[in-house]
Design a protein around this motif. Structure first.
Motif, PDB file in Angstrom:
ATOM      1  N   ASN A  62      11.610  14.439  56.187  1.00 53.98           N
ATOM      2  CA  ASN A  62      10.750  13.314  55.825  1.00 53.98           C
ATOM      3  C   ASN A  62      10.619  13.121  54.318  1.00 53.98           C
ATOM      4  N   GLN A  63      10.675  14.206  53.573  1.00 54.03           N
ATOM      5  CA  GLN A  63      10.504  14.109  52.120  1.00 54.03           C
ATOM      6  C   GLN A  63      11.823  13.907  51.383  1.00 54.03           C
ATOM      7  N   GLY A  64      12.951  14.064  52.086  1.00 52.04           N
ATOM      8  CA  GLY A  64      14.256  13.861  51.453  1.00 52.04           C
ATOM      9  C   GLY A  64      14.589  14.905  50.417  1.00 52.04           C
ATOM     10  N   VAL A  65      14.107  16.124  50.629  1.00 52.88           N
ATOM     11  CA  VAL A  65      14.412  17.222  49.703  1.00 52.88           C
ATOM     12  C   VAL A  65      15.023  18.372  50.494  1.00 52.88           C
ATOM     13  N   THR A  66      15.703  19.259  49.795  1.00 55.14           N
ATOM     14  CA  THR A  66      16.342  20.385  50.471  1.00 55.14           C
ATOM     15  C   THR A  66      15.335  21.500  50.725  1.00 55.14           C
ATOM     16  N   LEU A  67      15.696  22.370  51.648  1.00 53.51           N
ATOM     17  CA  LEU A  67      14.864  23.543  51.924  1.00 53.51           C
ATOM     18  C   LEU A  67      14.797  24.452  50.707  1.00 53.51           C
ATOM     19  N   PHE A  68      15.848  24.469  49.900  1.00 49.02           N
ATOM     20  CA  PHE A  68      15.873  25.309  48.712  1.00 49.02           C
ATOM     21  C   PHE A  68      14.780  24.890  47.729  1.00 49.02           C
ATOM     22  N   GLU A  69      14.523  23.595  47.680  1.00 54.07           N
ATOM     23  CA  GLU A  69      13.488  23.073  46.788  1.00 54.07           C
ATOM     24  C   GLU A  69      12.113  23.165  47.437  1.00 54.07           C
ATOM     25  N   LEU A  70      12.057  22.914  48.737  1.00 56.84           N
ATOM     26  CA  LEU A  70      10.778  22.845  49.443  1.00 56.84           C
ATOM     27  C   LEU A  70      10.169  24.218  49.725  1.00 56.84           C
ATOM     28  N   ALA A  71      11.008  25.128  50.206  1.00 49.13           N
ATOM     29  CA  ALA A  71      10.486  26.460  50.588  1.00 49.13           C
ATOM     30  C   ALA A  71      11.582  27.505  50.436  1.00 49.13           C
ATOM     31  N   GLN A 111      16.346  31.382  53.589  1.00 51.60           N
ATOM     32  CA  GLN A 111      17.065  32.600  53.218  1.00 51.60           C
ATOM     33  C   GLN A 111      18.276  32.832  54.121  1.00 51.60           C
ATOM     34  N   SER A 112      18.116  32.557  55.415  1.00 46.98           N
ATOM     35  CA  SER A 112      19.227  32.744  56.363  1.00 46.98           C
ATOM     36  C   SER A 112      20.365  31.774  56.076  1.00 46.98           C
ATOM     37  N   LEU A 113      20.024  30.527  55.740  1.00 49.07           N
ATOM     38  CA  LEU A 113      21.055  29.537  55.410  1.00 49.07           C
ATOM     39  C   LEU A 113      21.763  29.907  54.100  1.00 49.07           C
ATOM     40  N   THR A 114      21.020  30.455  53.165  1.00 50.81           N
ATOM     41  CA  THR A 114      21.632  30.903  51.910  1.00 50.81           C
ATOM     42  C   THR A 114      22.640  32.019  52.172  1.00 50.81           C
ATOM     43  N   THR A 115      22.252  32.976  52.987  1.00 47.57           N
ATOM     44  CA  THR A 115      23.141  34.094  53.323  1.00 47.57           C
ATOM     45  C   THR A 115      24.398  33.600  54.034  1.00 47.57           C
ATOM     46  N   LEU A 116      24.220  32.656  54.959  1.00 47.88           N
ATOM     47  CA  LEU A 116      25.356  32.112  55.689  1.00 47.88           C
ATOM     48  C   LEU A 116      26.291  31.363  54.748  1.00 47.88           C
ATOM     49  N   GLY A 117      25.727  30.542  53.863  1.00 49.01           N
ATOM     50  CA  GLY A 117      26.547  29.811  52.902  1.00 49.01           C
ATOM     51  C   GLY A 117      27.313  30.736  51.971  1.00 49.01           C
ATOM     52  N   GLU A 118      26.659  31.809  51.529  1.00 50.04           N
ATOM     53  CA  GLU A 118      27.331  32.782  50.651  1.00 50.04           C
ATOM     54  C   GLU A 118      28.489  33.463  51.366  1.00 50.04           C
ATOM     55  N   ARG A 119      28.306  33.709  52.659  1.00 48.58           N
ATOM     56  CA  ARG A 119      29.378  34.322  53.443  1.00 48.58           C
ATOM     57  C   ARG A 119      30.588  33.393  53.526  1.00 48.58           C
ATOM     58  N   ARG A 137      11.624  30.613  49.792  1.00 46.03           N
ATOM     59  CA  ARG A 137      11.424  31.972  50.271  1.00 46.03           C
ATOM     60  C   ARG A 137      11.254  32.072  51.783  1.00 46.03           C
ATOM     61  N   GLU A 138      11.243  30.937  52.471  1.00 47.00           N
ATOM     62  CA  GLU A 138      11.081  30.958  53.925  1.00 47.00           C
ATOM     63  C   GLU A 138      12.305  31.589  54.603  1.00 47.00           C
ATOM     64  N   ALA A 139      12.096  32.181  55.775  1.00 47.06           N
ATOM     65  CA  ALA A 139      13.176  32.875  56.481  1.00 47.06           C
ATOM     66  C   ALA A 139      14.338  31.939  56.784  1.00 47.06           C
ATOM     67  N   LEU A 140      14.059  30.696  57.189  1.00 47.04           N
ATOM     68  CA  LEU A 140      15.128  29.735  57.503  1.00 47.04           C
ATOM     69  C   LEU A 140      15.995  29.483  56.281  1.00 47.04           C
ATOM     70  N   ALA A 163      24.793  34.121  62.632  1.00 47.61           N
ATOM     71  CA  ALA A 163      23.473  33.926  62.031  1.00 47.61           C
ATOM     72  C   ALA A 163      22.462  33.540  63.104  1.00 47.61           C
ATOM     73  N   VAL A 164      21.213  33.883  62.838  1.00 44.09           N
ATOM     74  CA  VAL A 164      20.088  33.487  63.690  1.00 44.09           C
ATOM     75  C   VAL A 164      19.103  32.762  62.783  1.00 44.09           C
ATOM     76  N   LEU A 165      18.832  31.487  63.090  1.00 46.19           N
ATOM     77  CA  LEU A 165      17.979  30.666  62.235  1.00 46.19           C
ATOM     78  C   LEU A 165      16.626  30.423  62.888  1.00 46.19           C
ATOM     79  N   ALA A 166      15.564  30.693  62.133  1.00 48.57           N
ATOM     80  CA  ALA A 166      14.200  30.531  62.648  1.00 48.57           C
ATOM     81  C   ALA A 166      13.920  29.081  63.032  1.00 48.57           C
ATOM     82  N   TYR A 167      13.040  28.911  64.009  1.00 50.66           N
ATOM     83  CA  TYR A 167      12.699  27.582  64.511  1.00 50.66           C
ATOM     84  C   TYR A 167      12.086  26.719  63.396  1.00 50.66           C
ATOM     85  N   SER A 168      11.016  27.190  62.797  1.00 48.08           N
ATOM     86  CA  SER A 168      10.368  26.530  61.645  1.00 48.08           C
ATOM     87  C   SER A 168      10.306  25.008  61.759  1.00 48.08           C
TER      88      SER A 168
END
Length: 395
Positions: A348-357, A364-372, A359-362, A334-339
């Motif tokens: 800082n907000q104590g929330v996951t990327l899934f909740e925060l953003a 989506q890439s983590l979702t694909t990796l986790g599914e794999r 549709r962001e590339a980072l 996998a290649v994960l965007a800097y973001s």
């Protein structure tokens, strides 16, 4: 356990120097795990490691007890092969070893090729050991450099696997300590060190009541500030812990980012299903990771299950992902965007990327990796819930 190493061998030696000598001699064949001198621990380790060959040190002062240990082990496990270690010039030791039931005798200081040759010959005559229970999947995330992003990535990978319907544990042993809990604003009174101390009580009830529960039912077992350093944990303890945990979880994601090289770290690396080696485009970070990776390869560790994760990636900056894959001689998983802004806001907000953003590339890439990762353990049976979990409806 994974097939990244051919075998696991157990050894009861007089000191750490002798254990390291044996580990070096047998590195191309598998991992040598040190055990203490008790018959109960030896038999328990045989069960959890599926080892069929054990080395036992003999010396003049303790030969009676050592011979009794060999006899006891063979009485309980008749198909076990035991090789005695000791002074090859002491004929009485050799005789006592053979009388106790040892298959062979190896003198300390023997050439590595001789020891490996003996093990190969014995292994051909031994029945293949198979696990008595189905074990859950095991994924390890590693980077030589400590980073809070290690916990962030491992946490999101584990969440994806959990949401796929698999009972999942995040074992967070990365440095800095306990970041996975802090990132989600969670607290815990039960940590990694407690699990080691309560190995014999580690059942579904204890897991339900003591392990921290996060989003979607993900369980977290983290490193506490007062826990002993990982390098002080023996491979035998880790085997016992992992064996117990893998009977209760369909998948375990382990964060060991930042941990120094040790027998404990190599135990995780050698026996996981997938090793995800994290790096970024920094030459210094790459150099440190390559140094350890090549060191392990030179020692004979088999790393066929290792994949490269290129993190904090900036397009148009050298080296690119393809070059890094070739340099490390690893497939890029996998290649994960800097973001940086997105990562900082999540922390800082104590929330996951899934909740925060979502549709962001980072994200989506983590979702694909986790599914794999989830696909590797999706066929495993779901463990039975403990009484507390059943009362609460599995929440």
């Amino acid at each position: 356990m994974s097939q990244s190493l051919n075998q696991t061998f157990l050894a009861i030696t007089r000191n750490s120097t002798d254990l390291e000598w044996l580990q070096g001699a047998l590195a191309p064949l598998g991992q040598v795990v040190g055990a203490d001198g008790s018959l109960d621990e030896l038999l328990a380790l045989v069960d959890v490691t599926c080892a069929n060959l054990v080395f036992v040190d003999l010396d003049r002062e303790h030969v009676v007890a050592q011979a009794a240990l060999i006899e006891g082990a063979l009485e309980a496990k008749p198909m076990l092969a035991i090789v005695a270690l000791g002074d090859g010039m002491d004929n009485q030791l050799v005789l006592n070893a053979m009388r106790a039931g040892a298959r062979d005798f190896v003198a300390y200081g023997s050439r590595a090729s001789e020891v490996a040759g003996l093990v190969r010959r014995l292994s051909k005559r031994l029945p293949a050991a198979t696990p008595t229970t189905q074990l859950g999947g095991l994924t390890v995330l590693y980077d030589t450099q400590s980073s809070g992003d290690g916990a962030l990535l491992a946490e999101h990978m584990a969440l994806v696997v959990q949401k796929s319907g698999q009972q999942t544990l995040l074992l967070d042993l990365g440095l800095p300590r306990g970041d996975s809990l802090a990132l989600l604003g969670l607290e815990s009174s039960f940590h990694f060190g407690d699990a080691l101390r309560h190995l014999r009580r580690l059942d579904a009830t204890l897991i339900d009541s003591a392990f921290t529960s996060a989003e979607a039912g993900l369980r977290i077992l983290a490193y506490a500030s007062h826990d002993e350093p990982l390098e002080h944990t023996s491979a035998a303890e880790l085997y016992m812990l992992l064996s117990a945990l893998r009977q209760h979880f369909q998948h375990i994601v382990v964060n060991v980012v930042g941990q120094p090289d040790s027998e404990a770290l190599r135990t995780f690396v050698s026996h996981c299903d997938k090793l995800i080696w994290r790096t970024d485009q920094s030459v210094l970070d790459c150099r440190r990771n390559l140094e350890l990776l090549n060191n392990w390869r030179e020692k004979g560790m088999k790393l066929d299950h290792a994949r490269l994760l290129v993190d904090r990636y900036l397009r148009g900056v050298s080296p690119d992902a393809e070059t890094l894959g070739k340099t490390f001689a690893l497939e890029v998983i996998a290649v994960l965007a800097y973001s940086p802004e997105l990562r900082l806001n999540a922390k800082n907000q104590g929330v996951t990327l899934f909740e925060l953003a979502p549709r962001e590339a980072l994200t989506q890439s983590l979702t694909t990796l986790g599914e794999r990762l989830a696909r590797r353990s999706e066929g495993l049976a779901k463990p039975k819930a403990g009484w507390l979990n059943r009362i609460m409806g599995g929440k």
